[in-house]
Design an enzyme around this catalytic site. Structure first.
Site, mmCIF file in Angstrom:
data_model
loop_
_atom_site.group_PDB
_atom_site.id
_atom_site.type_symbol
_atom_site.label_atom_id
_atom_site.label_comp_id
_atom_site.label_asym_id
_atom_site.label_seq_id
_atom_site.Cartn_x
_atom_site.Cartn_y
_atom_site.Cartn_z
ATOM 1 N N CYS A 331 41.908 -16.986 -30.832
ATOM 2 C CA CYS A 331 41.644 -16.638 -29.433
ATOM 3 C C CYS A 331 40.904 -15.307 -29.342
ATOM 4 O O CYS A 331 41.276 -14.332 -29.995
ATOM 5 C CB CYS A 331 42.965 -16.562 -28.664
ATOM 6 N N ARG A 429 40.947 -25.760 -18.857
ATOM 7 C CA ARG A 429 41.968 -24.787 -19.235
ATOM 8 C C ARG A 429 41.486 -23.363 -19.012
ATOM 9 O O ARG A 429 42.261 -22.470 -18.707
ATOM 10 C CB ARG A 429 42.340 -24.985 -20.714
#
Length: 514
Positions: A331, A429
């Site tokens: 991430c 998302r």
């Protein structure tokens, strides 16, 4: 001698270490590597430690481990393995709703207790129909009723022993010619308990036990394979019907309501609203919608990293919170968007707030080893969600490949362009579905082979138990109670202390964990 002797015996013990409140009120954002837990007193063995913990308000796991809803981590194989070892898996939604629902169905049908909707054939069906059912469902122990449906009279059963050595030209034979007839079957009456039925099945040495009513009509069936699974996996996570627990991820858009309906029909036990930033009107509305339409379905909200974010989702009715933003190995949200929070601080702050309302917290992201799992649980998390730690296990989706002689599997963030290009759900998302220019919040990479979940998760379980033993707590509940009371003490680590705590001063070494 007088320089260091103090009279009065050992009754005086100086205060040592920091409470969790003192540790996290310093103003710095802390990661799991920035602190250690100080040891306590041991008067029990590690295998006595109880790891039972709440996933949601109504679901409890015997192992506090959860697999992440990522398309390189969790599909049916991973979810089955996680449930068998006492945790739970969340099927990703970077796929069609139909594919996701079918993955949930595979998990729910893996172990079933009383099977009330088995595959049923009639005496006039043919051998080839059995082979087709075996190819589709993976088994061929099929009850035969006079109409080929549940609720009609049982006339026999087909097992692998009946068809194993049939030649291809015999595949057109009627099942009534080769099936084991009703008079040769061992059956149990309707109303029998699962325990009684299992005992009958065990004594019979048969593969299947049909359950019939007073009219000899088939009402259920139980399988011998489930008996073996019960013996081999005593920690397995199961629902009231003795089926494995299974979770799934959905988004917060209008078309996710159709996905939700399919998942509910497939028997999903809990859904996680999959969003990088969960404090949105879209998620709040979806939580309320689910709670109104499926009041018994457990809902996990997130992701959040502050108490203010958590408040809105708790008010909307979530049954658990997923905590983490930008801390995962793949991430890059914190780097690209400048939003997020160091994971240890996020877990403590949200857990401390959510516990007042009985809402469990799932620590999601930043888990690199079993020590990080123990720290997350000691900071108030009830369970820990893992992505990279479970990627490249045998049960993770994808094929192995070799690079420089190392066996690897692909692993990617759901915010990577790679994942976004695969399916719209990944874009949803990260609120990117309408953007002409995509901003990646994740990367694609590869992870080294870790072997099977059935070996790796027991290693993690043993590590957590030994950590609790060193702390001096016989359960995770006691660990959290010690933390909130101030009895559990922590200490910050300098960069030099972190180096000292790792492997050092060796010319070479081999690091094998299990």
């Amino acid at each position: 001698m007088a320089d260091y002797l103090i009279s009065g015996g050992t009754s005086y013990v100086p205060d040592d270490g920091l409470t969790a409140q003192q540790l996290f009120n310093c103003g710095d954002g802390l990661t799991y590597n920035d602190f250690l837990i100080l040891p306590g007193y041991i008067d029990f063995t590690a295998d006595q430690v109880d790891l039972t913990s709440a996933l949601t308000k109504k679901i409890t796991l015997k192992t506090p481990l959860v697999s992440s809803p990522m398309d390189t981590v969790t599909e049916a194989g991973m979810a089955i393995a996680m449930a068998l070892t006492g945790g739970i898996g969340f099927i990703h939604h970077n796929c069609t709703p139909e594919f996701q629902a079918n993955e949930v169905r595979k998990v729910k049908k893996y172990e079933q207790g009383f099977i009330t909707d088995p595959v049923v054939l009639s005496p006039k069906d043919r051998v080839r129909d059995v082979f087709e059912a075996k190819a589709r469902h993976g088994f061929c122990g099929i009850p035969i009723t006079d109409t080929g449906r549940m609720g009609s009279r049982l006339v026999g059963i087909i097992s692998s022993r009946d068809i194993d050595f049939l030649k291809e030209e015999e595949h057109d034979r009627f099942l009534e010619e080769i099936m084991t007839k009703r008079e040769d079957l061992v059956v149990a009456p309707a109303g029998v308990t699962l325990k009684e039925a299992n005992e009958i099945l065990q004594r019979s040495k048969k593969g299947k036990l049909p359950i019939v009513n007073e009219n000899d009509e088939l009402v259920a069936i139980i399988a011998r394979t489930d008996l073996k699974k019960n013996r081999d996996y005593p920690l397995a996570s199961k629902d009231a019907k003795k089926q494995l627990l299974c979770g799934a991820a959905i988004g917060t858009h209008e078309d996710d309501k159709y996905r939700l309906d399919l998942l509910a029909l497939a028997g999903v036990d809990v859904v996680v609203l999959d969003s990088s930033q969960g404090n949105s009107i879209f998620q709040i509305n979806m939580i309320k919608y689910i709670k109104e339409k499926y009041p018994s379905l457990q809902v996990i909200g997130g992701n959040v990293v502050t108490a203010a974010q958590a408040k809105n989702l708790i008010d909307a009715g979530v049954d658990a919170l997923r905590v983490g933003m930008g801390s995962g190995s793949i991430c890059i949200t914190q780097e690209v968007l400048a939003c997020g929070r160091p994971q240890a601080t996020a877990v403590y702050k949200v857990s401390e707030y959510a516990r007042r309302f009985g809402v469990p917290v799932i620590a999601d992201g930043g888990i690199q080893n079993v020590g990080h799992i123990a720290k997350a649980l000691a900071l108030g998390a009830s369970t820990v969600m893992m992505g990279s730690l479970l990627a490249a296990t045998t049960e993770a989706p994808g094929e192995y490949f070799f690079s420089d002689g190392i066996r690897l599997k692909k692993y990617r963030g759901m915010g990577s362009l790679d994942a976004m290009d695969k399916h719209l759900s990944s874009q949803n998302r990260y609120f990117s579905e309408a953007d002409k220019i995509k901003v990646a919040q994740g990367v694609s990479g590869a992870v080294q082979d870790k072997g099977s979940i059935h070996k790796f998760v027991p290693y993690l379980i043993a590590g957590i138990q030994h950590s609790c033993q060193d702390i001096g707590a016989k359960s995770l509940t006691q660990v959290r109670a010690m933390m909130y009371s101030g009895e559990l003490k922590f200490e910050k680590r300098t960069s030099s202390a972190q180096v000292e705590g790792g492997v050092h001063s060796l010319h070479s070494y081999e690091k094998r964990l299990f």
